[in-house]
Design a protein around this motif. Structure first.
Motif, PDB file in Angstrom:
ATOM      1  N   VAL A 356       3.886   1.716  -0.203  1.00  0.00           N
ATOM      2  CA  VAL A 356       3.342   1.621   1.156  1.00  0.00           C
ATOM      3  C   VAL A 356       1.852   1.932   1.099  1.00  0.00           C
ATOM      4  N   LEU A 359       0.821   6.934   4.209  1.00  0.00           N
ATOM      5  CA  LEU A 359       1.897   7.898   4.389  1.00  0.00           C
ATOM      6  C   LEU A 359       1.370   9.033   5.274  1.00  0.00           C
ATOM      7  N   CYS A 382       6.878   6.254  -2.823  1.00  0.00           N
ATOM      8  CA  CYS A 382       6.063   5.326  -2.028  1.00  0.00           C
ATOM      9  C   CYS A 382       4.747   4.925  -2.684  1.00  0.00           C
TER      10      CYS A 382
END
Length: 568
Positions: A356, A359, A382
Motif C-alpha cells: 500500500v 499507512l 504492507c
C-alpha cells in the motif's frame, strides 16, 4: 466595486418562511437602489452573501422587487436546511412552515432543491407520537416526492426516524430519481427500539444510482437491547453497481450471500469487532477498493487481548490473523489498495498481504510492550511508502524511536510523525540523534513533525492572569529553535521537504483553546549543493498552498512506484 463577499451557506427554510406572506409572496417594502443593477448581477450577489447573514440579507435583497424575488428563490433554496428544535416545542410549526413554503404554486419550488439536510434535536423526541405529527408528516411526504432534482440528502440526529414515520416513505424515497449522495444518522435510544434499523429500511427503498452512502447507525446502551446493526448486502445490495463510497458505523456481512461492489473505492467502518476482521469477506465484496479505514476495537476487546498475551495464551486476534494470512495466500487479496487507516490491533489482525502507498495508524505508541512487534508485522505485510503515526514520549524512551521502522525497510519516503512531550523533556540533540538513527536506513524525502508540549509548571498557577494568546505564540517561537531545523535537515541526507508544527496542550488547564493559536507551522524545501568542501544546504520556507502542491506531486510519484511494485 463589491468587496468582502462571504461564503455560500445553506438556507434555513423555517426562518425564510416567516418572512413570506400567506399567499406565498414577499411583502415589497423599503425600495432600495439595488434593483437598478442588472438582474444577473443581483443574482450573482445572492450567491456570495455573508455566511452568517445569508438568510436575512438574502430575503431582504430579493424582496426589493418582484422580478428579483422570482429569480432569487431558486438560488436561495438550492441548499436547504430544515432544523427542528424538539425541546423548544416548535417542531410541528417548523415542519408546517417548511411545507407551506414549498407547497406554494403547486410545489414548483421543490424542483430547485439540490441539497437538503434535516436536523432534529439529539436524543429522544417526546415519544414520537404518530398522532401528534400525523398531519404535518402527511404533508412532508409529497413535498419530498416533488424534489425531482434532489442530489443529496442528509438526515441528522433522529431525522432518519422522522422520515421513516412519513406515510408511504418507501414510495417517497423511491421517487427521488436524481439522488446520488445519502447521509443518515440513526437513533441511539433504548426507549424507541421498535424503530430500530430505520436507516436500512430507507436505503432499501432508494432506486436511484447512489454513489455515496454514510450511515452512522448508533447502538443502544441498554443491556437488554439488540444493536442497530446495518446488514450491508441487504440494505445496499441493489445499489452495488453504482456505489463508490461507503461510510458505516456497525455492520454485518452475511456469509451465505456475497454481493460484489465493483466500483467501490472508499470504505470506512467506524465500529470494529474482532469478528469483523475477516479480510476475505471484504476482498470478495470490494475487489477494487482503494481506501480502507477501520475504527478501533472496543476497550473490552483490547483489554482481553492484552490479558491473553500476558498469560501467553492464544487469543482471537491471533486466530483472525492466521486465517487472513491463509486466505490471502490463496490469491484472495486486494490489487489496487492505496491507503489503509486503523488501530494497531485491527491492522495486525487484518494481515494485509499486499503493498500500500500510505499507512495511517490511529492508536499511539504509549509503552505497550506488544505494540512494536505488531507494528513490525504490519510494516512487513504492507511495505508502505508513507506512514502516519504518533508517539507519547512520556512512555517511550528517545532511543526507542529507532524501533518505529522495521529493520530492512528500504522504500519509506514519507513520514508524518506526531510526538507528545508531556512528562518527558524535549532535549534537542538527543532527539535529533535518535531520529537520525531511526531514518538513516530509509530513503526519506518528506518529513512532517508535529510536536506537542505541556506548558511550564510555573504557568499553572497564574494561567487565568496572562494573555495565553501572546504567551503561546512567544513560547512556541523558541521551541524548538531554528538551528534544530537546520540540524535535522543536515542529518537526514535524503530529505527534500521538512515540516515542523508545534502546539501547547492547554486542555488540561481549562483554557478555551479556540482563543489560542493551536499550531505554529513551518514547512521548508531543502536544496543540497555538493562542493569541494562538502555538502551545503539551503532552506526555503514554503506557503500552505505550496505545501499542498508538494504533497500532491509526491503522492503521484509514490502511486507510480506502487504500481511498479505490484507489477514486479
Amino acid at each position: 466595486m463589491v468587496q468582502d463577499v462571504g461564503k455560500k451557506r445553506k438556507l434555513s427554510i423555517t426562518e425564510a418562511s416567516s418572512s413570506i406572506s400567506e399567499n406565498g409572496t414577499a411583502p415589497i417594502t423599503n425600495p432600495s437602489p439595488l434593483p437598478r443593477l442588472n438582474l444577473d448581477i443581483l443574482l450573482y450577489l445572492i450567491r456570495f452573501l455573508d455566511e452568517d447573514d445569508r438568510t436575512a440579507n438574502g430575503l431582504h435583497l430579493i424582496q426589493t422587487c418582484r422580478s428579483l424575488y422570482s429569480a432569487g428563490i431558486p438560488i436561495l433554496v438550492r441548499d436547504s436546511r430544515l432544523a427542528l428544535d424538539i425541546y423548544a416545542g416548535r417542531a410541528r410549526s417548523h415542519l408546517s412552515s417548511f411545507c407551506d413554503f414549498f407547497e406554494f404554486d403547486s410545489g414548483s419550488r421543490c424542483r430547485y432543491i439540490r441539497n437538503l439536510s434535516i436536523i432534529t434535536s439529539p436524543n429522544d423526541w417526546p415519544r414520537y407520537d404518530r398522532k401528534r405529527y400525523r398531519g404535518v408528516l402527511s404533508r412532508l411526504g409529497p413535498v419530498l416526492a416533488q424534489c425531482t432534482n434532489l442530489r443529496s440528502i442528509a438526515l441528522g440526529n433522529n431525522a432518519t426516524l422522522l422520515c421513516a414515520l412519513i406515510p408511504n416513505f418507501r414510495t417517497v424515497f423511491a421517487s427521488l430519481s436524481s439522488l446520488r449522495y445519502v447521509e443518515m444518522h440513526s437513533l441511539d435510544n433504548p426507549g424507541l427500539l421498535r424503530y430500530t434499523n430505520m436507516a436500512g429500511k430507507i436505503l432499501r427503498s432508494i432506486c436511484s444510482p447512489v454513489v455515496s452512502v454514510t450511515v452512522n447507525n448508533g447502538t443502544s446502551t441498554d443491556p437488554g437491547c439488540e444493536e442497530d446493526v446495518l446488514e450491508i448486502d441487504g440494505a445496499l445490495g441493489h445499489l452495488s453497481t453504482s456505489l463508490e463510497v461507503m461510510h458505516v458505523g456497525h455492520f454485518v456481512l452475511e456469509d451465505h450471500v456475497v454481493v460484489v461492489y465493483p466500483n467501490m473505492k472508499v470504505l470506512v467502518i467506524e465500529q470494529t469487532s474482532i469478528s469483523d476482521i475477516r479480510t476475505e469477506h471484504l476482498v470478495r465484496r470490494f475487489p477494487f477498493l482503494e481506501h480502507l479505514s477501520f475504527g478501533s476495537l472496543t476497550d473490552e476487546e483490547n483489554d482481553m487481548i492484552m490479558d491473553l498475551w500476558e498469560m501467553e495464551l492464544r487469543n482471537p486476534l491471533e486466530d483472525a490473523r492466521t486465517v487472513n494470512i491463509f486466505t490471502q495466500r490463496q490469491h484472495c487479496k486486494w490489487k489496487s489498495l492505496d491507503s489503509v487507516r486503523g488501530d494497531i490491533c485491527v491492522l495486525y489482525g487484518l494481515a494485509l498481504m499486499c503493498p500500500v502507498r500510505q499507512l495511517i495508524l490511529l492508536s499511539w505508541f504509549d509503552g505497550n510492550p506488544y505494540d512494536i512487534p505488531m507494528w513490525h508485522s504490519i510494516m512487513r505485510d504492507c511495505t508502505p511508502t508513507a506512514i502516519n503515526l504518533g508517539v507519547d514520549m512520556s512512555y517511550f524512551r528517545p532511543e526507542q524511536l529507532e524501533l518505529l521502522v522495521y529493520p530492512g525497510t528500504n522504500n519509506l519516503t514519507h513520514l508524518d510523525l506526531e510526538l507528545a512531550f508531556f512528562d518527558a523533556k524535549f532535549k534537542e540533540q538527543v532527539f535529533i540523534t535518535n531520529l537520525t538513527a531511526l531514518l538513516q536506513s530509509v530513503p526519506l524525502t518528506y518529513l512532517d513533525l508535529k510536536l506537542t508540549f505541556e506548558p511550564p509548571k510555573r504557568v499553572h498557577h497564574f494561567i487565568h492572569d496572562i494573555d495565553m494568546n501572546t504567551f503561546s505564540a512567544q513560547w512556541l517561537a523558541h521551541l524548538p529553535p531554528l538551528p534544530f531545523i537546520c540540524n535535522l535537515a543536515t542529518s537526514i541526507r535524503t530529505l527534500r521537504y521538512l515540516g515542523v508544527s508545534k502546539k501547547l496542550d492547554l486542555v488540561a488547564l481549562g483554557v478555551d483553546t479556540e482563543t489560542v493559536p493551536k499550531l505554529s507551522k513551518t514547512f521548508w524545501e531543502i536544496t543540497r549543493t555538493e562542493r569541494d568542501s562538502g555538502q551545503t544546504i539551503s532552506l526555503r520556507q514554503l506557503s500552505k498552498e505550496a505545501k499542498k502542491d508538494v504533497k500532491i506531486r509526491e503522492k503521484m510519484v509514490d502511486a507510480e512506484c506502487l504500481k511498479s511494485a505490484r507489477h514486479d
